[in-house]
Design a protein around this motif. Structure first.
Motif, PDB file in Angstrom:
ATOM      1  N   LEU A 193     -47.220   1.870  42.754  1.00 46.08           N
ATOM      2  CA  LEU A 193     -47.332   2.280  44.152  1.00 46.08           C
ATOM      3  C   LEU A 193     -45.932   2.496  44.713  1.00 46.08           C
ATOM      4  O   LEU A 193     -45.043   1.669  44.521  1.00 46.08           O
ATOM      5  N   VAL A 194     -45.740   3.610  45.396  1.00 48.70           N
ATOM      6  CA  VAL A 194     -44.479   3.892  46.075  1.00 48.70           C
ATOM      7  C   VAL A 194     -44.719   3.791  47.571  1.00 48.70           C
ATOM      8  O   VAL A 194     -45.572   4.487  48.127  1.00 48.70           O
TER       9      VAL A 194
ATOM     10  N   TYR B  15     -54.427  -2.746  37.896  1.00 50.06           N
ATOM     11  CA  TYR B  15     -54.631  -1.759  38.958  1.00 50.06           C
ATOM     12  C   TYR B  15     -54.446  -2.353  40.356  1.00 50.06           C
ATOM     13  O   TYR B  15     -55.019  -1.866  41.323  1.00 50.06           O
ATOM     14  N   VAL B  16     -53.598  -3.382  40.480  1.00 51.32           N
ATOM     15  CA  VAL B  16     -53.372  -3.950  41.810  1.00 51.32           C
ATOM     16  C   VAL B  16     -52.658  -2.936  42.709  1.00 51.32           C
ATOM     17  O   VAL B  16     -52.824  -2.954  43.937  1.00 51.32           O
ATOM     18  N   SER B  17     -51.890  -2.034  42.104  1.00 53.23           N
ATOM     19  CA  SER B  17     -51.230  -0.993  42.895  1.00 53.23           C
ATOM     20  C   SER B  17     -52.245  -0.028  43.486  1.00 53.23           C
ATOM     21  O   SER B  17     -52.143   0.369  44.654  1.00 53.23           O
TER      22      SER B  17
ATOM     23  N   ILE C 132     -49.597   6.800  45.203  1.00 53.48           N
ATOM     24  CA  ILE C 132     -49.978   6.153  43.950  1.00 53.48           C
ATOM     25  C   ILE C 132     -49.577   7.042  42.785  1.00 53.48           C
ATOM     26  O   ILE C 132     -49.652   8.271  42.872  1.00 53.48           O
ATOM     27  N   SER C 133     -49.128   6.448  41.698  1.00 50.90           N
ATOM     28  CA  SER C 133     -48.696   7.221  40.535  1.00 50.90           C
ATOM     29  C   SER C 133     -49.890   7.855  39.838  1.00 50.90           C
ATOM     30  O   SER C 133     -51.043   7.456  40.036  1.00 50.90           O
TER      31      SER C 133
ATOM     32  N   ILE D 254     -41.085   0.082  45.339  1.00 47.65           N
ATOM     33  CA  ILE D 254     -41.921   0.414  44.187  1.00 47.65           C
ATOM     34  C   ILE D 254     -42.670  -0.839  43.746  1.00 47.65           C
ATOM     35  O   ILE D 254     -42.073  -1.894  43.589  1.00 47.65           O
ATOM     36  N   LYS D 255     -43.971  -0.737  43.550  1.00 45.37           N
ATOM     37  CA  LYS D 255     -44.783  -1.880  43.134  1.00 45.37           C
ATOM     38  C   LYS D 255     -45.551  -1.530  41.861  1.00 45.37           C
ATOM     39  O   LYS D 255     -46.118  -0.452  41.749  1.00 45.37           O
TER      40      LYS D 255
END
Length: 436
Positions: free
Chosen positions: A212-213, A182-184, A205-206, A173-174
């Motif tokens: 981020l998963v 919004y780097v994810s 992406i969530s 998870i990030k």
């Protein structure tokens, strides 16, 4: 302090600290040749000594930066904050096929579960994410954003796709930060480009675009570990803090040292594509911890899928960062014909093959640019960042195709930006003499 080292759930070695700056690893008497803890430490009767607080394969599994601070803050007052003591906390939840635990502990004791669905559908602001990180055991996956590994079987809804529930055991998870908004989402979009041309970890992406998963690729369909994993910091005997200090020449030597001859060709093709993709996407965070080997035995060693790819140049403080790893003694985004010569001479990838790779990257970016625009419309606060991403991608792609590099002709990439006003220029961070 002594820790038991397990491989796929079976004890194979003992790790012991001797003073502050030496550790030894001693294999069990019944360890077989395929029970090696690291590619650099084959099974033998003599102990493996390392003049540091941890061998590289174990230091690889300690978190860096923010997560290391979380560990030190939470567990330091109780057990101390030496690397081996922190490893005793996170060692049951490592990447790859290894686990480490105190000699008296129960390896099968259940880990605290994490519902990934809450990540994909919930509040992933930096404050909320930080509180969540403090609740779970962490592990040593690297990069510029906070990460941790979830511990148990979780339910995930694919947030941007109208599909049913997916069940998985472990993910990475990030989260995003105020310094890297919004780097994810940035990484999610870069990974969509990478996935069109290379084996790549699956990402989701969530709903809020802030988390981020990443599906782990070192576990089987049931979530059980089956592959070993070592990044090139561990393989080259480097501390994680030295992840930017190696060279592509040293990485190439590492491949020749460890990857079976029959798989070296495909490994070098993968690395050459990774380098060219890094130049196209303007990813200055490609370093030795973001490149790894996967293996089940010494006869079965191969390059790991892409698992970290970000357009770093769109963030204040990172806009002038050079490529993370040097070749031919230099780090530059404008290597000219030297890049072509290097990939041919060191990796054995011909000019014709390189041109084909550049074309595939160019096509992948073209196909992904509409998704960037879609995300800009969905997340209003991502709009300016999205403009910068499109501009960085256009510049990176045009440089690869230019006469100075591969002479493929311009695609007039700025066409992708015509519907948007120019993004504001990134400010240069102030530097105060005498302060970091």
């Amino acid at each position: 302090m002594k820790l038991a080292v397990y491989l796929l759930g079976r004890r194979v070695a003992t790790l012991e600290s001797i003073g502050d700056f030496k550790t030894t690893l001693t294999y069990e008497a019944d360890a077989t040749a395929n029970d090696f803890v690291s590619l650099t430490m084959p099974v033998r009767t003599e102990s493996w000594s390392w003049d540091d607080s941890l061998h590289p394969i174990f230091r690889m599994n300690l978190p860096e930066g923010y997560l290391l601070h979380v560990l030190e803050e939470r567990f330091g007052p109780h057990i101390g904050a030496s690397p081996i003591k922190l490893l005793s906390v996170v060692g049951r939840n490592m990447v790859g096929r290894l686990q480490v635990a105190p000699l008296s502990s129960d390896l099968n004791e259940p880990l605290q579960p994490l519902d990934v669905a809450d990540i994909l559908q919930g509040d992933n602001s930096e404050e909320a994410f930080s509180k969540l990180v403090h609740q779970y055991a962490t592990s040593g996956v690297s990069g510029v954003v906070p990460k941790f590994l979830d511990a148990e079987k979780s339910s995930i809804r694919l947030s941007h796709y109208n599909k049913s529930t997916l069940f998985t055991r472990r993910h990475i998870i990030k989260g995003s930060t105020k310094q890297l908004p919004y780097v994810s989402l940035n990484e999610f979009l870069c990974m969509q480009v990478a996935a069109k041309i290379l084996p790549t970890a699956k990402t989701q992406i969530s709903l809020d675009g802030q988390a981020l998963v990443v599906d782990r690729f070192d576990v089987d369909d049931k979530g059980q570990a089956y592959d070993g994993l070592e990044d090139f910091c561990a393989l080259l005997g480097l501390r994680p803090s030295a992840k930017y200090d190696t060279t592509w020449e040293r990485i190439a030597k590492g491949v020749r040292d460890h990857v079976p001859g029959i798989r070296q060709r495909e490994t070098f093709q993968h690395l050459a594509t990774t380098i060219l993709l890094t130049y196209a996407l303007r990813n200055a965070d490609c370093h030795a911890k973001n490149i790894a080997l996967l293996y089940s035995s010494r006869a079965d060693i191969h390059i790991a899928p892409i698992y970290d790819m970000v357009t770093t140049s769109v963030y204040t403080g990172y806009q002038d960062s050079p490529p993370g790893i040097s070749f031919m003694g230099k780090k530059t985004w404008l290597p000219g014909k030297n890049l072509e010569k290097f990939l041919a001479a060191t990796f054995g990838i011909s000019s014709r093959e390189q041109i084909a790779i550049v074309e595939k990257i160019s096509d992948a970016m073209t196909e992904t640019m509409p998704l960037v625009k879609e995300m800009m419309k969905e997340y209003s606060k991502f709009r300016e960042l999205g403009k910068r991403m499109l501009s960085a991608w256009s510049e990176g792609r045009e440089n690869l195709r230019s006469q100075r590099m591969y002479t493929l002709g311009s695609l007039v990439s700025q066409k992708a930006l015509k519907e948007f006003s120019p993004a504001p220029k990134l400010r240069q961070p102030k530097r105060i003499v005498g302060k970091e």
